[in-house]
Scaffold this active site. Structure first.
Site, PDB file in Angstrom:
ATOM      1  N   ARG A 110      -2.307  -1.750  -3.725  1.00 42.97           N
ATOM      2  CA  ARG A 110      -3.176  -0.822  -3.748  1.00 42.97           C
ATOM      3  C   ARG A 110      -2.990   0.379  -4.604  1.00 42.97           C
ATOM      4  O   ARG A 110      -1.862   1.233  -4.715  1.00 42.97           O
ATOM      5  CB  ARG A 110      -3.248  -0.515  -2.244  1.00 42.97           C
ATOM      6  CG  ARG A 110      -4.660   0.528  -2.308  1.00 42.97           C
ATOM      7  CD  ARG A 110      -3.930   1.954  -1.544  1.00 42.97           C
ATOM      8  NE  ARG A 110      -5.038   2.798  -1.169  1.00 42.97           N
ATOM      9  CZ  ARG A 110      -4.795   3.911  -0.568  1.00 42.97           C
ATOM     10  NH1 ARG A 110      -3.727   4.425  -0.414  1.00 42.97           N
ATOM     11  NH2 ARG A 110      -5.645   4.918  -0.600  1.00 42.97           N
TER      12      ARG A 110
ATOM     13  N   ASN B  36       1.010  -1.278   0.041  1.00 43.89           N
ATOM     14  CA  ASN B  36       0.024   0.016  -0.012  1.00 43.89           C
ATOM     15  C   ASN B  36       0.879   1.326  -0.185  1.00 43.89           C
ATOM     16  O   ASN B  36       1.477   1.733   1.022  1.00 43.89           O
ATOM     17  CB  ASN B  36      -0.902  -0.057   1.125  1.00 43.89           C
ATOM     18  CG  ASN B  36      -1.960   1.108   1.236  1.00 43.89           C
ATOM     19  OD1 ASN B  36      -1.821   2.192   0.596  1.00 43.89           O
ATOM     20  ND2 ASN B  36      -2.876   1.011   2.074  1.00 43.89           N
TER      21      ASN B  36
ATOM     22  N   HIS C  85     -11.466   4.195  -0.893  1.00 46.89           N
ATOM     23  CA  HIS C  85     -11.550   3.299   0.132  1.00 46.89           C
ATOM     24  C   HIS C  85     -12.470   2.007  -0.383  1.00 46.89           C
ATOM     25  O   HIS C  85     -12.940   1.271   0.591  1.00 46.89           O
ATOM     26  CB  HIS C  85     -12.342   4.092   1.279  1.00 46.89           C
ATOM     27  CG  HIS C  85     -11.777   4.922   1.847  1.00 46.89           C
ATOM     28  ND1 HIS C  85     -12.313   6.059   2.468  1.00 46.89           N
ATOM     29  CD2 HIS C  85     -10.245   5.156   2.064  1.00 46.89           C
ATOM     30  CE1 HIS C  85     -11.273   7.027   3.011  1.00 46.89           C
ATOM     31  NE2 HIS C  85     -10.334   6.432   2.782  1.00 46.89           N
TER      32      HIS C  85
END
Length: 397
Positions: free
Chosen positions: A90, A8, A179
């Site tokens: 991500r 991430n 998100h």
């Protein structure tokens, strides 16, 4: 044994977890903070409470990945880099190109670069990390897991703005949300906790942290979400304004003698929200501490709670009902009073909080009473696990 790393990459940070798959066992995890800033902090946690930490200047994400892969071998967490057969990344902006997680080949990586105009602080860093993995681990499968992909199921009535249609047709100006990986994870867990197939559920997921968003999940699909074209829209956040009347921008620019809209957008992103209202901090913990004596700190908290309630109410109407409300992320998982104040303002549709059950932080649990018509859950999010699972799924295709 085959291992998968979930990565991430933020604009100045890099979080990661290394898994043994398909067992979903976390072997090691860590974070690199302050990338590109003096005194970067490089941390690895592994084994039985072992921790490796070094503070040194790390100029960019490429250096951070080199250090990470070297230390995984140096610390004997893995015997060699060949053990890492999958890397999940991500990626913030997938636009309309990526409706689900995807293998990142050269063509996909080119699209990630092009989509940087939708996430200029994040997509370039994430593309850099993928390129380093391609170079150092040429036999590893790289998978992109997109923040926006979960929200590509939204109907046009919810993702379109009331602007001339040609702006969408020519420039893809629409709501994208963010998100998504977190909302997907907690909604799936909520359906399991309800004991119902997710296709038969209506769930509102509240990812409440420094960045915050709320999503209406109907039948397992996102049908509306609070963030918009960028993560600036929606709720009041740590430093982001959330929803405002666009006409206030030229008004304030004129009053402040500004000529560059980017300067105003920077204020909306970095100097507004809880920080701007309170004048104290963007961190809810600091505001709670200051609120007894500082009226603006208390007001910032109340505005945050008000916006959360309004979006939940909006999405109850959007879905014509709700089975469960989920709190997750830093504030959602840890702020007992915020959850209490939000739910106690929503009793009109049969939502009832058990105050004893609500006195908990960071643990998956039911927060509502037995009699509550709507279940309220605290579910710690696990985006890294979702990333690892998506890598595993694409490995096996």
């Amino acid at each position: 044994m085959a291992k998968t790393i979930a990565v991430n990459a933020g604009s100045s940070s890099l979080k990661w977890q290394l898994y043994s798959m398909p067992e979903e066992e976390v072997i090691a995890k860590g974070i690199v903070e302050r990338i590109g800033i003096n005194d970067s902090i490089f941390t690895i946690k592994h084994g039985d409470g072992q921790k490796y930490e070094v503070v040194q200047d790390i100029k960019d994400h490429e250096v951070a990945i080199h250090m990470l892969l070297e230390q995984l071998v140096e610390l004997n967490i893995i015997a060699s880099l060949e053990e890492i057969t999958g890397a999940g990344h991500r990626i913030v902006a997938g636009g309309e190109h990526f409706k689900e997680s995807a293998i990142i080949d050269d063509a996909a990586l080119k699209l990630v670069d092009e989509l940087a105009e939708f996430a200029p602080l994040h997509n370039p860093a994430e593309a850099t990390v993928i390129r380093v993995f391609q170079k150092l681990l040429p036999n590893t499968l790289n998978v992109g897991v997109f923040d926006t992909s979960f929200h590509t199921s939204m109907p046009a009535v919810n993702y379109l703005y009331s602007l001339p249609m040609e702006y969408y047709d020519k420039f893809a100006a629409r709501k994208y949300g963010a998100h998504g990986t977190s909302h997907r994870y907690v909604s799936e867990r909520a359906a399991e906790m309800l004991g119902k197939p997710i296709e038969e559920t209506k769930i509102i997921t509240c990812h409440l942290g420094n960045g915050a968003s709320i999503t209406a999940v109907d039948g397992g699909k996102s049908i509306d979400t609070s963030m918009g074209f960028t993560p600036l829209a929606g709720l009041t956040m740590g430093t982001r304004s959330g929803d405002i009347d666009a006409s206030i921008l030229p008004y304030l620019m004129d009053k402040l003698g500004m000529t560059d809209i980017k300067e105003m957008i920077n204020i909306l992103n970095k100097e507004s929200g809880l920080l701007g209202i309170s004048g104290v901090s963007s961190d809810m913990r600091d505001l709670l501490e200051a609120s007894a004596e500082n009226d603006n700190a208390r007001l910032a908290i109340e505005i945050f709670e008000d916006r959360v309630r309004k979006y939940i109410g909006n999405y109850v109407a959007t879905m014509n009902g709700v089975d469960a409300i989920v709190f997750t992320a830093g504030i959602g998982e840890n702020d007992v009073d915020m959850r209490k104040n939000v739910i106690n303002g929503l009793t009109w549709f049969g939502c009832e909080l058990d105050e004893a059950k609500n006195n908990v932080r960071g643990e998956e649990t039911v927060l509502s009473t037995e009699a509550s018509q709507v279940k309220v859950f605290l579910i710690p999010t696990d985006e890294e696990l979702m990333i690892a699972r998506d890598v595993e799924a694409l490995k096996n295709k």
